[in-house]
Design a protein around this motif. Structure first.
Motif, PDB file in Angstrom:
ATOM      1  N   LEU A   1      53.682   0.026 -11.019  1.00  0.00           N
ATOM      2  CA  LEU A   1      52.915   0.453 -12.180  1.00  0.00           C
ATOM      3  C   LEU A   1      51.951  -0.639 -12.637  1.00  0.00           C
ATOM      4  CD1 LEU A   1      52.454   2.777 -14.099  1.00  0.00           C
ATOM      5  CD2 LEU A   1      54.288   1.893 -15.520  1.00  0.00           C
ATOM      6  N   ARG A   2      52.408  -1.882 -12.682  1.00  0.00           N
ATOM      7  CA  ARG A   2      51.519  -2.998 -13.060  1.00  0.00           C
ATOM      8  C   ARG A   2      50.355  -3.106 -12.101  1.00  0.00           C
ATOM      9  NH1 ARG A   2      53.812  -7.485 -16.527  1.00  0.00           N
ATOM     10  NH2 ARG A   2      55.831  -6.686 -17.130  1.00  0.00           N
ATOM     11  N   LEU A   3      50.624  -2.989 -10.822  1.00  0.00           N
ATOM     12  CA  LEU A   3      49.585  -3.060  -9.806  1.00  0.00           C
ATOM     13  C   LEU A   3      48.549  -1.950 -10.003  1.00  0.00           C
ATOM     14  CD1 LEU A   3      48.911  -4.796  -7.326  1.00  0.00           C
ATOM     15  CD2 LEU A   3      50.117  -3.107  -5.942  1.00  0.00           C
TER      16      LEU A   3
ATOM     17  N   ALA B   1      58.325   1.275 -18.993  1.00  0.00           N
ATOM     18  CA  ALA B   1      58.637   0.949 -17.598  1.00  0.00           C
ATOM     19  C   ALA B   1      59.650  -0.185 -17.483  1.00  0.00           C
ATOM     20  CB  ALA B   1      57.362   0.584 -16.847  1.00  0.00           C
ATOM     21  N   GLU B   2      59.774  -1.019 -18.499  1.00  0.00           N
ATOM     22  CA  GLU B   2      60.729  -2.132 -18.437  1.00  0.00           C
ATOM     23  C   GLU B   2      62.168  -1.649 -18.305  1.00  0.00           C
ATOM     24  OE1 GLU B   2      59.588  -4.405 -21.874  1.00  0.00           O
ATOM     25  OE2 GLU B   2      58.089  -5.535 -20.721  1.00  0.00           O
ATOM     26  N   ALA B   3      62.446  -0.403 -18.711  1.00  0.00           N
ATOM     27  CA  ALA B   3      63.780   0.163 -18.554  1.00  0.00           C
ATOM     28  C   ALA B   3      64.056   0.558 -17.100  1.00  0.00           C
ATOM     29  CB  ALA B   3      63.948   1.378 -19.464  1.00  0.00           C
TER      30      ALA B   3
ATOM     31  N   ILE C   1      55.057   9.363 -16.480  1.00  0.00           N
ATOM     32  CA  ILE C   1      54.248   8.548 -15.562  1.00  0.00           C
ATOM     33  C   ILE C   1      55.141   7.522 -14.865  1.00  0.00           C
ATOM     34  CG2 ILE C   1      52.434   6.789 -15.456  1.00  0.00           C
ATOM     35  CD1 ILE C   1      51.011   8.422 -17.693  1.00  0.00           C
ATOM     36  N   VAL C   2      56.012   6.881 -15.616  1.00  0.00           N
ATOM     37  CA  VAL C   2      56.940   5.912 -15.021  1.00  0.00           C
ATOM     38  C   VAL C   2      57.810   6.599 -13.963  1.00  0.00           C
ATOM     39  CG1 VAL C   2      58.933   4.419 -15.486  1.00  0.00           C
ATOM     40  CG2 VAL C   2      56.954   4.370 -17.018  1.00  0.00           C
ATOM     41  N   ASP C   3      58.318   7.781 -14.289  1.00  0.00           N
ATOM     42  CA  ASP C   3      59.130   8.518 -13.314  1.00  0.00           C
ATOM     43  C   ASP C   3      58.320   8.880 -12.071  1.00  0.00           C
ATOM     44  OD1 ASP C   3      61.451   8.415 -14.819  1.00  0.00           O
ATOM     45  OD2 ASP C   3      61.165  10.399 -15.711  1.00  0.00           O
ATOM     46  N   SER C   4      57.045   9.190 -12.249  1.00  0.00           N
ATOM     47  CA  SER C   4      56.186   9.507 -11.094  1.00  0.00           C
ATOM     48  C   SER C   4      56.047   8.308 -10.168  1.00  0.00           C
ATOM     49  CB  SER C   4      54.806   9.956 -11.561  1.00  0.00           C
ATOM     50  OG  SER C   4      54.899  11.155 -12.270  1.00  0.00           O
ATOM     51  N   PHE C   5      55.936   7.116 -10.752  1.00  0.00           N
ATOM     52  CA  PHE C   5      55.867   5.904  -9.929  1.00  0.00           C
ATOM     53  C   PHE C   5      57.236   5.563  -9.350  1.00  0.00           C
ATOM     54  CE2 PHE C   5      51.749   5.464 -11.794  1.00  0.00           C
ATOM     55  CZ  PHE C   5      51.021   4.761 -10.849  1.00  0.00           C
TER      56      PHE C   5
END
Length: 192
Positions: free
Chosen positions: A184-186, A174-176, A137-141
């Motif tokens: 992502l936060r938004l 995601a912090e990495a 998911i992080v990579d998608s964002f």
């Protein structure tokens, strides 16, 4: 020589190391006991799960091979896409092997390559790497410009519907990747 002497996914170099000649390997391909999935890379059709055959072959050629992006979203049930090829990441600077028609190669930063990397059984005792749902998911964002904003948001929505999804675990992953964190936060704030 029998096919059982070979691993579930192997290279010609691996075969030579145990005394199996190139012509013997290609004879097994002709008999339908092996599939050639890349230049000099083979899988045993009796052992490897067909859904993971291309990834297992990629891992035989490059052990760091890790399923990523759309393929990993599908693996985790976060997308209904039908990828034309398996998305496989290697650390940036690693040469992508030639001859893999069923693999779409990607280069990810070496310093964060191991973040969220998990292993699954591809059959025959062969373990292959896939990024976790959170990392995917992080990579998608992070790669929204390639994957599309709708893909990232739909994956996040599906993931949040799961009983054990943890937004804090997602944020820790995601912090990495500082460039993905604000988006992502938004998105999390809008969906929670």
């Amino acid at each position: 020589m029998t096919v059982t002497e070979l691993g579930a996914a192997f290279t010609l170099r691996d075969a030579r190391a145990i005394g199996v000649r190139k012509d013997q390997v290609y004879d097994l391909v002709a008999r339908g006991q092996l599939d050639r999935l890349g230049r000099g890379v083979f899988v045993r059709v009796d052992l490897i799960d067909p859904a993971h055959a291309a990834l297992a072959a990629a891992a035989a050629a490059r052990p760091a091979s890790t399923m990523c992006l759309t393929s990993a979203l599908v693996h985790h049930g976060l997308s209904d896409a039908i990828p034309f090829a398996v998305d496989v990441a290697l650390p940036r600077g690693t040469r992508h092997p030639a001859g893999f028609e069923q693999v779409s190669w990607h280069s990810f930063e070496a310093s964060t390559f191991a973040v969220g990397r998990e292993f699954i059984d591809a059959g025959g005792g062969t373990e292959v790497a896939v990024y976790s749902a959170e990392r995917t998911i992080v990579d998608s964002f992070r790669l929204m410009h390639l994957e599309g904003a709708d893909v990232a948001h739909e994956a996040l929505r599906r993931w949040l519907r799961r009983p054990r999804s943890s937004p804090s675990r997602l944020i820790r992953t995601a912090e990495a990747f500082p460039q993905a964190l604000p988006r992502l936060r938004l998105a999390l704030e809008a969906l929670l």
